[in-house]
Design a protein around this motif. Structure first.
Motif, PDB file in Angstrom:
ATOM      1  N   PRO A   1       0.941  -1.109   0.287  1.00 26.97           N
ATOM      2  CA  PRO A   1      -0.094   0.117  -0.252  1.00 26.97           C
ATOM      3  C   PRO A   1       0.971   1.281   0.175  1.00 26.97           C
ATOM      4  CG  PRO A   1      -0.874  -1.529   1.666  1.00 26.97           C
ATOM      5  CD  PRO A   1       0.687  -1.986   1.023  1.00 26.97           C
ATOM      6  N   ARG A   2       0.300   2.221  -0.651  1.00 27.36           N
ATOM      7  CA  ARG A   2       0.911   3.272  -0.835  1.00 27.36           C
ATOM      8  C   ARG A   2       0.520   4.554   0.117  1.00 27.36           C
ATOM      9  NH1 ARG A   2       3.206   5.298  -6.931  1.00 27.36           N
ATOM     10  NH2 ARG A   2       4.781   3.581  -6.957  1.00 27.36           N
ATOM     11  N   LEU A   3       1.029   4.880   1.401  1.00 23.45           N
ATOM     12  CA  LEU A   3       0.223   5.419   2.277  1.00 23.45           C
ATOM     13  C   LEU A   3       0.981   6.741   2.564  1.00 23.45           C
ATOM     14  CD1 LEU A   3      -0.145   2.420   4.997  1.00 23.45           C
ATOM     15  CD2 LEU A   3      -1.717   3.115   3.033  1.00 23.45           C
ATOM     16  N   VAL A   4       0.464   7.672   2.951  1.00 23.08           N
ATOM     17  CA  VAL A   4       0.963   9.102   3.239  1.00 23.08           C
ATOM     18  C   VAL A   4       0.303   9.446   4.432  1.00 23.08           C
ATOM     19  CG1 VAL A   4       1.717   9.352   0.729  1.00 23.08           C
ATOM     20  CG2 VAL A   4      -0.674  10.219   1.609  1.00 23.08           C
ATOM     21  N   GLY A   5       0.986  10.215   5.021  1.00 22.73           N
ATOM     22  CA  GLY A   5       0.546  11.227   6.097  1.00 22.73           C
ATOM     23  C   GLY A   5       0.018  10.345   7.481  1.00 22.73           C
ATOM     24  N   GLU A   6      -1.177  10.734   7.910  1.00 20.06           N
ATOM     25  CA  GLU A   6      -1.594   9.692   9.144  1.00 20.06           C
ATOM     26  C   GLU A   6      -1.601   8.227   8.679  1.00 20.06           C
ATOM     27  OE1 GLU A   6      -5.026  11.589  10.941  1.00 20.06           O
ATOM     28  OE2 GLU A   6      -3.875  13.427  11.386  1.00 20.06           O
ATOM     29  N   ALA A   7      -2.192   7.874   7.519  1.00 17.23           N
ATOM     30  CA  ALA A   7      -2.262   6.643   6.976  1.00 17.23           C
ATOM     31  C   ALA A   7      -1.137   5.966   7.295  1.00 17.23           C
ATOM     32  CB  ALA A   7      -2.799   6.542   5.514  1.00 17.23           C
ATOM     33  N   MET A   8       0.052   6.359   6.759  1.00 13.87           N
ATOM     34  CA  MET A   8       1.532   6.001   7.056  1.00 13.87           C
ATOM     35  C   MET A   8       1.627   5.778   8.345  1.00 13.87           C
ATOM     36  SD  MET A   8       4.996   7.412   5.234  1.00 13.87           S
ATOM     37  CE  MET A   8       4.937   8.893   6.517  1.00 13.87           C
ATOM     38  N   LEU A   9       1.448   6.865   9.078  1.00 21.67           N
ATOM     39  CA  LEU A   9       1.744   6.417  10.545  1.00 21.67           C
ATOM     40  C   LEU A   9       0.982   5.471  11.254  1.00 21.67           C
ATOM     41  CD1 LEU A   9       2.107  10.372  12.157  1.00 21.67           C
ATOM     42  CD2 LEU A   9       3.797   8.518  11.387  1.00 21.67           C
ATOM     43  N   ALA A  10      -0.195   5.280  10.584  1.00 26.09           N
ATOM     44  CA  ALA A  10      -1.086   4.144  11.266  1.00 26.09           C
ATOM     45  C   ALA A  10      -0.458   2.952  10.917  1.00 26.09           C
ATOM     46  CB  ALA A  10      -2.694   4.189  10.578  1.00 26.09           C
ATOM     47  N   GLY A  11       0.157   2.690   9.554  1.00 24.12           N
ATOM     48  CA  GLY A  11       0.789   1.551   9.097  1.00 24.12           C
ATOM     49  C   GLY A  11       2.165   1.244   9.888  1.00 24.12           C
ATOM     50  N   PHE A  12       2.737   2.377  10.426  1.00 25.99           N
ATOM     51  CA  PHE A  12       3.954   2.187  11.144  1.00 25.99           C
ATOM     52  C   PHE A  12       3.402   1.805  12.639  1.00 25.99           C
ATOM     53  CE2 PHE A  12       6.916   4.200  14.348  1.00 25.99           C
ATOM     54  CZ  PHE A  12       7.834   3.492  14.081  1.00 25.99           C
ATOM     55  N   TYR A  13       2.312   2.230  13.173  1.00 26.78           N
ATOM     56  CA  TYR A  13       1.818   1.524  14.383  1.00 26.78           C
ATOM     57  C   TYR A  13       1.389   0.363  14.299  1.00 26.78           C
ATOM     58  CZ  TYR A  13      -1.727   1.131  18.179  1.00 26.78           C
ATOM     59  OH  TYR A  13      -2.509   0.847  19.041  1.00 26.78           O
ATOM     60  N   VAL A  14       0.691  -0.324  13.283  1.00 30.28           N
ATOM     61  CA  VAL A  14       0.481  -1.452  13.163  1.00 30.28           C
ATOM     62  C   VAL A  14       1.572  -2.292  13.216  1.00 30.28           C
ATOM     63  CG1 VAL A  14      -0.601  -3.423  11.675  1.00 30.28           C
ATOM     64  CG2 VAL A  14      -1.816  -1.193  12.355  1.00 30.28           C
ATOM     65  N   ASN A  15       2.581  -2.059  12.750  1.00 28.24           N
ATOM     66  CA  ASN A  15       3.741  -2.970  12.504  1.00 28.24           C
ATOM     67  C   ASN A  15       4.490  -2.975  13.756  1.00 28.24           C
ATOM     68  OD1 ASN A  15       3.472  -3.779   9.989  1.00 28.24           O
ATOM     69  ND2 ASN A  15       4.848  -2.257   8.954  1.00 28.24           N
ATOM     70  N   GLU A  16       4.584  -1.634  14.412  1.00 29.70           N
ATOM     71  CA  GLU A  16       5.174  -1.582  15.801  1.00 29.70           C
ATOM     72  C   GLU A  16       4.730  -2.467  16.762  1.00 29.70           C
ATOM     73  OE1 GLU A  16       7.637   1.678  18.615  1.00 29.70           O
ATOM     74  OE2 GLU A  16       5.576   2.177  17.341  1.00 29.70           O
ATOM     75  N   LEU A  17       3.285  -2.100  16.780  1.00 27.97           N
ATOM     76  CA  LEU A  17       2.547  -3.021  17.766  1.00 27.97           C
ATOM     77  C   LEU A  17       2.738  -4.502  17.874  1.00 27.97           C
ATOM     78  CD1 LEU A  17       0.449  -2.508  20.355  1.00 27.97           C
ATOM     79  CD2 LEU A  17      -1.463  -2.655  18.270  1.00 27.97           C
TER      80      LEU A  17
END
Length: 248
Positions: A81-97
């Motif tokens: 997925p090509r994510l930007v902005g808050e969606a990109m941070l959401a993807g980072f959050y899912v991975n980190e969690l």
């Protein structure tokens, strides 16, 4: 042990030594795996490097040797997925969690399926707040730490008109109305908990409380060290989904 033709999602990759990467993936049949990808960094771009981006779905070949497996090959199974902005941070959050709460080498087929669903919701630009609450719920369920959100910790049905805090060990506890608004501020509505149980999107005004009670439960399991993604989201001008007004 040989790991062959294994579907996996890339959670994280970081440089190791001069030309290699340490990669963490969530695999379909082996759970979270730590991989050493040797020789993939350097002056010339290695073909494997593109397949090792976070959120990428891959099929890998590896040999398990102690705590880390040696990556022998990987191919991308779709476009990440090509994510930007808050969606990109959401993807980072899912991975980190996922990285912080899942042990290595412990098969988690339900979590793998939940991650795949979340990844597609992020790709489809679905409301971030609800997408993340769904993933948090499913992650806790997969790890054996979830609750039946339709009943409280004593087994009584959730009252949609009441408010509840969530004890990370006990489950939802009703907030007594005579304690005042201050005591109720960190609570979620019973209506929101029932929506979570039914996998039904809550009304926008219920999402902030649902976010707060889930944060309490996750913080308990994470221990004293929080998440970098929480700090990053907290530093934004607004932590709300700009398309819906819903908190992420």
């Amino acid at each position: 042990m040989r790991i062959s033709a294994e579907p996996a999602f890339v959670l994280h990759a970081r440089a190791w030594r001069e030309t290699s990467l340490l990669v963490e993936v969530l695999s379909a049949n082996h759970g979270r795996i730590g991989l050493v990808a040797r020789g993939v960094q350097g002056p010339k771009r290695h073909p494997l490097r593109a397949a090792l981006q976070p959120l990428q779905w891959i099929r890998l070949e590896a040999v398990q040797q102690g705590e880390l497996a040696q990556l022998r090959g990987a191919e991308a199974l779709d476009a990440a997925p090509r994510l930007v902005g808050e969606a990109m941070l959401a993807g980072f959050y899912v991975n980190e969690l996922t990285l912080r709460l899942t042990p290595r080498d412990d098969p988690q087929p339900d979590l793998f399926a939940a991650y795949a669903r979340t990844r597609e919701r992020l790709r489809a630009l679905q409301p971030l707040g609800w997408t993340l609450r769904q993933f948090e719920r499913d992650l806790l369920d997969a790890l054996g730490s979830g609750f039946d959100w339709s009943v409280d910790g004593d087994g009584d049905p959730i009252d949609p008109a009441a408010r509840y805090r969530v004890d990370p060990e006990h489950g939802p506890r009703r907030v007594l109305s005579d304690r005042g608004a201050g005591d109720r501020s960190g609570a979620a509505t019973g209506r929101a908990l029932l929506d979570l149980a039914a996998d039904r999107p809550p009304v926008p005004e219920d999402l902030p409380g649902l976010r707060r009670v889930m944060r309490v439960v996750l913080s308990h399991h994470l221990g004293p060290r929080g998440l970098k993604s929480w700090e990053m989201l907290g530093g934004l001008p607004s932590s709300r989904d700009r398309t819906t007004g819903r908190e992420s």
